[in-house]
Design a protein around this motif. Structure first.
Motif, mmCIF file in Angstrom:
data_model
loop_
_atom_site.group_PDB
_atom_site.id
_atom_site.type_symbol
_atom_site.label_atom_id
_atom_site.label_comp_id
_atom_site.label_asym_id
_atom_site.label_seq_id
_atom_site.Cartn_x
_atom_site.Cartn_y
_atom_site.Cartn_z
ATOM 1 N N PRO B 207 0.810 -1.225 0.000
ATOM 2 C CA PRO B 207 0.000 0.000 0.000
ATOM 3 C C PRO B 207 0.842 1.273 0.000
ATOM 4 O O PRO B 207 0.327 2.332 -0.327
ATOM 5 C CB PRO B 207 -0.806 -0.099 1.308
ATOM 6 C CG PRO B 207 -0.660 -1.497 1.777
ATOM 7 C CD PRO B 207 0.633 -1.996 1.228
ATOM 8 N N PHE B 208 2.120 1.182 0.380
ATOM 9 C CA PHE B 208 2.887 2.403 0.626
ATOM 10 C C PHE B 208 3.935 2.704 -0.438
ATOM 11 O O PHE B 208 4.334 3.839 -0.609
ATOM 12 C CB PHE B 208 3.568 2.318 1.996
ATOM 13 C CG PHE B 208 2.609 2.030 3.108
ATOM 14 C CD1 PHE B 208 1.666 2.985 3.480
ATOM 15 C CD2 PHE B 208 2.607 0.805 3.749
ATOM 16 C CE1 PHE B 208 0.755 2.724 4.493
ATOM 17 C CE2 PHE B 208 1.705 0.525 4.758
ATOM 18 C CZ PHE B 208 0.773 1.494 5.128
ATOM 19 N N THR B 209 4.439 1.696 -1.129
ATOM 20 C CA THR B 209 5.496 1.928 -2.103
ATOM 21 C C THR B 209 4.948 1.693 -3.504
ATOM 22 O O THR B 209 3.885 1.112 -3.668
ATOM 23 C CB THR B 209 6.669 0.958 -1.885
ATOM 24 O OG1 THR B 209 6.206 -0.361 -2.169
ATOM 25 C CG2 THR B 209 7.169 1.008 -0.467
ATOM 26 N N GLY B 210 5.685 2.142 -4.500
ATOM 27 C CA GLY B 210 5.318 1.822 -5.870
ATOM 28 C C GLY B 210 5.568 0.355 -6.112
ATOM 29 O O GLY B 210 6.217 -0.310 -5.298
ATOM 30 N N PRO B 211 5.064 -0.191 -7.227
ATOM 31 C CA PRO B 211 5.327 -1.598 -7.511
ATOM 32 C C PRO B 211 6.825 -1.834 -7.674
ATOM 33 O O PRO B 211 7.545 -0.947 -8.119
ATOM 34 C CB PRO B 211 4.578 -1.858 -8.820
ATOM 35 C CG PRO B 211 3.989 -0.579 -9.260
ATOM 36 C CD PRO B 211 4.288 0.476 -8.248
ATOM 37 N N GLY B 212 7.283 -2.990 -7.309
ATOM 38 C CA GLY B 212 8.707 -3.306 -7.463
ATOM 39 C C GLY B 212 9.407 -3.402 -6.125
ATOM 40 O O GLY B 212 10.063 -4.400 -5.825
ATOM 41 N N ILE B 213 9.253 -2.357 -5.305
ATOM 42 C CA ILE B 213 9.921 -2.317 -3.996
ATOM 43 C C ILE B 213 9.505 -3.483 -3.092
ATOM 44 O O ILE B 213 10.365 -4.096 -2.444
ATOM 45 C CB ILE B 213 9.637 -0.975 -3.279
ATOM 46 C CG1 ILE B 213 10.155 0.180 -4.133
ATOM 47 C CG2 ILE B 213 10.268 -0.939 -1.904
ATOM 48 C CD1 ILE B 213 11.637 0.211 -4.297
ATOM 49 N N PRO B 214 8.192 -3.824 -3.009
ATOM 50 C CA PRO B 214 7.816 -4.913 -2.096
ATOM 51 C C PRO B 214 8.554 -6.223 -2.391
ATOM 52 O O PRO B 214 8.941 -6.936 -1.456
ATOM 53 C CB PRO B 214 6.301 -5.072 -2.328
ATOM 54 C CG PRO B 214 5.862 -3.736 -2.790
ATOM 55 C CD PRO B 214 6.998 -3.196 -3.611
ATOM 56 N N ILE B 215 8.796 -6.523 -3.667
ATOM 57 C CA ILE B 215 9.475 -7.786 -4.001
ATOM 58 C C ILE B 215 10.944 -7.717 -3.595
ATOM 59 O O ILE B 215 11.492 -8.678 -3.052
ATOM 60 C CB ILE B 215 9.349 -8.090 -5.504
ATOM 61 C CG1 ILE B 215 7.873 -8.074 -5.915
ATOM 62 C CG2 ILE B 215 9.960 -9.446 -5.836
ATOM 63 C CD1 ILE B 215 7.666 -8.288 -7.396
ATOM 64 N N VAL B 216 11.578 -6.566 -3.856
ATOM 65 C CA VAL B 216 12.991 -6.415 -3.483
ATOM 66 C C VAL B 216 13.139 -6.557 -1.973
ATOM 67 O O VAL B 216 14.011 -7.278 -1.486
ATOM 68 C CB VAL B 216 13.534 -5.048 -3.949
ATOM 69 C CG1 VAL B 216 14.969 -4.886 -3.516
ATOM 70 C CG2 VAL B 216 13.405 -4.913 -5.455
ATOM 71 N N ALA B 217 12.259 -5.891 -1.227
ATOM 72 C CA ALA B 217 12.342 -5.934 0.236
ATOM 73 C C ALA B 217 12.083 -7.347 0.752
ATOM 74 O O ALA B 217 12.692 -7.780 1.738
ATOM 75 C CB ALA B 217 11.345 -4.953 0.848
#
Lengths: 103, 230
Positions: B207-217
């Motif tokens: 909900p908070f980041t653009g797409p892409g960041i959640p997978i990296v994190a």
């Protein structure tokens, strides 16, 4: 040069560099046991994140609940029945298509 | 945990490139269809006919290419499009690390074959011992590259003739593929823990980041494995 070609070239070069970085930097070096153990846990961690983002991700971030979730549930059901991969994927796609047809 | 039948059937004996092609065939159909829709979207975004095809061969990463086409098409800036695409592809950093010991030969050959890494080929190539099968990865990657690029060509030249992949439910094929491969991965408690932590990190950040960041994190969840040496 047009914005289109600049973006194609810059994104292409950056993606190639990102993909090649790991294999170039780590090649032929055996990581220490703990690092190796962590690397072996990358697959489940990333696969789980891919399931979540591909099933629930919206176009501009955030969540979108739609027929993909019904498709994923059907795929999970097929997995529980020990169906082969082709059946799992087909069950997911057909279910999502049917839900969209009805909804 | 029990695994799907085709993984069990494939386990004994060495693999070939053709095994990778076969394993990727069902998802290749979806890649072809989404290649078509990328071509259509790129045409609508005034990217012309050659640039989208060049992009499919060189970038070869669906989500980033869709992001560039939709941002440029909506009149968003060049920098916005480039940054969004690179953020989406940052996951290939950790994915490439996990594949690092898979490739052979001189540096240019390793760099070249690493281009065949996409989410799907990497997922298909997972082996039981936590490493990657080079033949499966290259075979699957080549098939997906051909499907994705062929789809893009069809989309840019004859896109109006083809049905929307979402109406065929093909967007649900991708999470189902990853779930099936995750299923075969989760064999012990620490891998299950890594999977749950990865999913939780992605869910928390979406909900908070653009797409892409959640997978990296989510890749940080692999540290679960570092608690005890293998």
């Amino acid at each position: 040069m047009s914005a289109v070609w600049i973006s194609v070239i810059v994104v292409g070069l950056a993606t190639m560099a990102i993909k090649a970085a790991g294999p170039l930097l780590l090649a032929r070096r055996t990581p220490p046991p703990r690092a190796q153990a962590a690397l072996e846990h990358l697959a489940p961690a990333l696969l789980a994140a891919l399931v979540v983002t591909q099933a629930l991700g919206g176009d501009n971030g955030g969540f979108t609940i739609d027929a993909r979730l019904a498709g994923l549930a059907a795929g999970a059901g097929a997995l529980l029945l020990r169906a082969p991969l082709l059946v799992v994927i087909t069950a997911a796609a057909v279910t999502a298509a049917l839900v969209r047809l009805v909804a | 945990m029990r695994r799907p039948a085709d993984f069990q059937a494939r386990e004994p004996g060495p693999t070939t490139y053709l095994d990778g092609v076969r394993a990727a065939a069902p998802i290749g159909v979806a890649a072809l269809a989404f290649g078509v829709s990328f071509g259509v979207l790129a045409r609508a975004a005034d990217m012309g006919r050659v640039a989208p095809v060049v992009m499919s061969v060189t970038t070869f990463a669906g989500s980033a290419q869709f992001a560039v086409a939709s941002i440029l098409g909506a009149g968003g800036g060049l920098v916005t499009a480039i940054v969004a695409a690179i953020l989406l592809n940052l996951r290939y950093g950790p994915i490439g690390l996990s594949a690092a010991t898979t490739f052979e030969g001189p540096w240019w050959r390793r760099a070249l074959t690493a281009q065949l890494i996409v989410d799907e080929s990497w997922a298909i190539a997972q082996r039981d011992d936590g490493r990657l099968d080079r033949h499966l990865l290259i075979g699957a990657g080549l098939l997906l590259l051909v499907c994705w690029t062929t789809g893009t060509v069809i989309g840019t030249f004859a896109g109006d003739l083809v049905a929307d992949p979402e109406s065929l439910g093909l967007d649900a094929a991708f999470p189902a593929l990853f779930l099936a491969l995750l299923w075969s991965q989760v064999r012990d408690r620490s891998r299950l823990l890594a999977a749950l932590a990865g999913a939780a990190i992605a869910l928390a950040l979406m909900p908070f980041t653009g797409p892409g960041i959640p997978i990296v994190a989510a890749s940080l969840a692999c540290l679960v494995g570092a608690r005890k040496p293998a």
